[in-house]
Design an enzyme around this catalytic site. Structure first.
Site, PDB file in Angstrom:
ATOM      1  CE1 TYR A 181      -3.990   1.629  -0.457  1.00  0.00           C
ATOM      2  CE2 TYR A 181      -3.399   2.882   1.484  1.00  0.00           C
ATOM      3  CZ  TYR A 181      -4.199   2.700   0.383  1.00  0.00           C
ATOM      4  OH  TYR A 181      -5.203   3.589   0.112  1.00  0.00           O
ATOM      5  NE  ARG A 210      -8.889  13.015  -2.323  1.00  0.00           N
ATOM      6  CZ  ARG A 210      -7.986  12.468  -1.495  1.00  0.00           C
ATOM      7  NH1 ARG A 210      -6.749  12.919  -1.457  1.00  0.00           N
ATOM      8  NH2 ARG A 210      -8.327  11.461  -0.710  1.00  0.00           N
ATOM      9  CE  LYS A 260      -7.356   3.196   1.950  1.00  0.00           C
ATOM     10  NZ  LYS A 260      -7.220   3.799   3.280  1.00  0.00           N
ATOM     11  CD  GLU A 289      -9.600   4.914   0.339  1.00  0.00           C
ATOM     12  OE1 GLU A 289      -8.590   5.597   0.626  1.00  0.00           O
ATOM     13  OE2 GLU A 289     -10.398   4.493   1.199  1.00  0.00           O
ATOM     14  CG  ASP A 290      -7.932   7.807  -2.878  1.00  0.00           C
ATOM     15  OD1 ASP A 290      -7.993   8.351  -1.764  1.00  0.00           O
ATOM     16  OD2 ASP A 290      -6.954   7.142  -3.255  1.00  0.00           O
ATOM     17  CG  ASP A 330     -10.218   5.142   4.991  1.00  0.00           C
ATOM     18  OD1 ASP A 330     -10.398   5.007   6.213  1.00  0.00           O
ATOM     19  OD2 ASP A 330      -9.092   5.103   4.461  1.00  0.00           O
ATOM     20  CG  ASP A 331     -10.182   9.407   1.001  1.00  0.00           C
ATOM     21  OD1 ASP A 331      -9.016   9.014   1.157  1.00  0.00           O
ATOM     22  OD2 ASP A 331     -10.903   9.027   0.066  1.00  0.00           O
ATOM     23  CG  ASN A 368      -0.052   8.954   2.681  1.00  0.00           C
ATOM     24  OD1 ASN A 368       1.045   8.770   3.171  1.00  0.00           O
ATOM     25  ND2 ASN A 368      -1.181   8.650   3.298  1.00  0.00           N
TER      26      ASN A 368
END
Length: 612
Positions: free
Chosen positions: A145, A198, A216, A287-288, A310-311, A454
């Site tokens: 990851y 993103r 993930k 996610e993202d 999660d973000d 990150n």
């Protein structure tokens, strides 16, 4: 079963013989035995669909050189595998040696070579892959990851080996219910989905962002014990605004600009309904997704689907846990902190919202909690003077009492308000300059500095910079891993500081496990608050004295278990749990639910295959 029951001496002979029913107390005594029996049950395969070489080519069933002689005979494998059988532990030893033989050129390509080695292992033998990952999790997590997965996404068109997961596209409108039927498993616990808009701090990577859901879910399995056969990575490809990808001849996604507006929402609606129809118990993790779509989708679905972002929520919870531990370290009250957050996108707003929620739970009013924050974006300090230009979620944090300082730059802001906490969620590497950090150190005895972006090159500052510029006094955590920092002091002394990694993997696997184990139909904010509080408790006093505000990643299974228990208990207290343990022992119930990488005995049957 009777032979197993006879090893329970507290049970009466009458109960064991079946001449009378078991009492409630006796049933509770048998629960640990039944749990152990479920863990050791053989895996039944349908001989009409799975036999011989098909087993070897199925990564969820393949044991490589680990098939016993009897399995080779009954499964049609004699002669298809080498004759000598190796235990799983022996296979891990060999795979680990090969892992270290891979990527030894001394260049930046080494981690990519190791990433490809691990992906190849996952594609041929999932049990061996996860056994090695769990055994060496601190070493493997940065490979499978962040930060390595960022490079994998950027270069997916050249690194692609084989498909994994489900792809839904803008061309599939009206067909998603049919597409989801193509998934070969009938039971799915967790789905991680992205639209690639993103990816980490790397921007719009389109369909190449599929490596994020895959990575993930690898952590869901390794850290949270979700069975790998019950995980589904998903991509919603609505196009890409990345011109380089649109013109790349090897790009594997739709080569047109992203669809927007009502058409986009209807497409995601169809995806959610398709998931609900096929896998009604699945937890969906967003996610993202780019701001403001991330907030919009979460608000749209969170009260009707088992889902979270999660973000927004995961990052918020892990940051809250770090804040609670950091304030234990400094001895200052979290409710009296002054927090500057640099970055006002989905992650930054999610973190600040989680911290506000916690401050309110700790006794502050909503207004008092918001006054603890100063948000900074690329235009500087965010104030109410922006009016209609404020994005969704920013208005609550826009300072009305600092209107004359609209757009104030970070260094001047730190000088003026003297914050105790500096949060970086900007995706801009090096934004915490020496001037900014030294000004923090000038007024705070132990400045709390979290550089959360990150991958590594986008971190707002490095651990070495934070510790050097504060004379080793910073309470520091980062989103990506950094090595030990050495600080040389004016008197010639040298001190070493091991930074903590503020990684969402401390939160989302445990939250997911707790939600799945309790059957909670929704994932409200309180579950994330309790997860954060429990994670902070996992940092002992000795670790705090060493400046660490998160537990070591090597303890991730234990941490995920503790977080899951806290989440499940909170779900039960709030009336959300639809599954509860018969004996009320959530710790044992969740431990039993956690998949462990081991080779089950494989047997043939004429019934439908069951997967563990």
């Amino acid at each position: 079963m009777l032979s197993v029951l006879r090893r329970a001496p507290a049970l009466s002979a009458a109960a064991l013989s079946g001449t009378r029913s078991l009492t409630s107390a006796e049933q509770r005594q048998l629960l640990p035995i039944k749990r152990r029996m479920r863990k050791t049950q053989p895996l039944k395969l349908n001989s009409s669909h799975t036999y011989g070489v098909e087993i070897i080519y199925d990564p969820s069933l393949n044991k490589g050189t680990g098939f016993t002689q009897r399995e080779q005979d009954r499964l049609g494998l004699r002669g298809l595998v080498p004759p000598h059988m190796f235990t799983l532990e022996e296979q891990v030893e060999r795979a680990y040696v090969n892992f270290h033989r891979t990527g030894n050129s001394g260049t930046g390509d080494d981690v990519v070579a190791k990433y490809l080695y691990m992906i190849a292992l996952q594609d041929r033998n999932e049990t061996l892959f996860y056994k090695m990952v769990t055994q060496y999790i601190a070493e493997m997590a940065p490979i499978i990851y962040t930060p390595t997965v960022g490079y994998a996404c950027q270069n997916a068109q050249m690194l692609f080996r084989r498909p994994r997961g489900l792809y839904f596209t803008a061309r599939d409108r009206g067909e998603m219910h049919a597409i989801i039927q193509n998934w070969p498993r009938d039971e799915v616990d967790v789905i991680v989905v992205t639209d690639g808009s993103r990816i980490l701090g790397l921007g719009d990577l389109g369909v190449q962002g599929m490596a994020i859901p895959i990575g993930k879910l690898s952590l869901y399995v390794a850290a949270g014990g979700i069975p790998p056969t019950r995980c589904l990575p998903a991509m919603i490809d609505v196009g890409t605004n990345n011109k380089d990808l649109q013109s790349n001849p090897y790009y594997m996604g739709l080569r047109h600009p992203r669809i927007e507006g009502t058409e986009y929402i209807e497409l995601v609606d169809e995806f959610m309904m398709a998931v609900q129809s096929r896998f009604p118990k699945a937890l969906i993790q967003f996610e993202d997704f780019k701001t403001p779509k991330a907030e919009m989708l979460l608000k749209r679905y969170r009260n009707t689907f088992r889902c979270f972002n999660d973000d927004i929520q995961g990052t918020g919870a892990v940051t809250l846990a770090g804040m609670l531990a950091a304030h234990r370290k400094t001895g200052n009250a979290f409710t009296e902190s002054r927090i500057v957050c640099v970055g006002a996108g989905s992650a930054g707003l999610g973190v600040c919202a989680a911290l506000v929620d916690a401050l309110i739970r700790l006794g502050l009013s909503k207004e008092e909690a918001h006054k603890r924050f100063w948000l900074v974006d690329d235009k500087g300090l965010i104030t109410s003077t922006r009016g209609a230009q404020l994005q969704y979620g920013q208005a609550a944090f826009a300072r009305s009492d600092d209107a004359e300082f609209e757009g104030q730059r970070l260094e001047a802001l730190v000088d003026r308000i003297k914050p105790t906490v500096l949060l970086g969620l900007s995706g801009v590497g090096g934004l915490f300059t020496e001037g900014v950090v030294r000004r923090m150190a000038a007024h705070a005895k132990e400045p709390i500095i979290f550089a959360m972006s990150n991958p590594t090159h986008l971190s707002e500052c490095s651990a070495e910079q934070a510790f050097t510029w504060t004379g080793g006094r910073a309470v520091f955590a980062s989103g990506s891993p950094f090595g030990t920092a050495r600080v040389t002091h004016p008197d010639g002394r040298t001190t070493e500081h091991t930074p903590s990694q503020s990684n969402n993997m401390f939160i989302f696997p445990g939250v997911g496990l707790g939600v799945v184990a309790s059957g909670a139909p929704r994932v409200p904010d309180r579950l994330f608050f309790e997860a954060a509080v429990e994670l902070a408790k996992c940092v002992d006093d000795e670790a705090l004295r060493q400046g660490k505000v998160f537990p070591p990643i090597s303890n991730i299974r234990e941490v995920s278990h503790a977080v899951a228990v806290a989440v499940a208990k909170a779900a039960q207290e709030d009336g959300l749990a639809t599954i509860t343990p018969d004996d009320g022992d959530w710790a044992a119930h969740i431990e039993d639910a956690m998949w462990e990488p081991s080779y089950p005995s494989l047997v043939l049957t004429h019934s439908t295959p069951t997967y563990h």
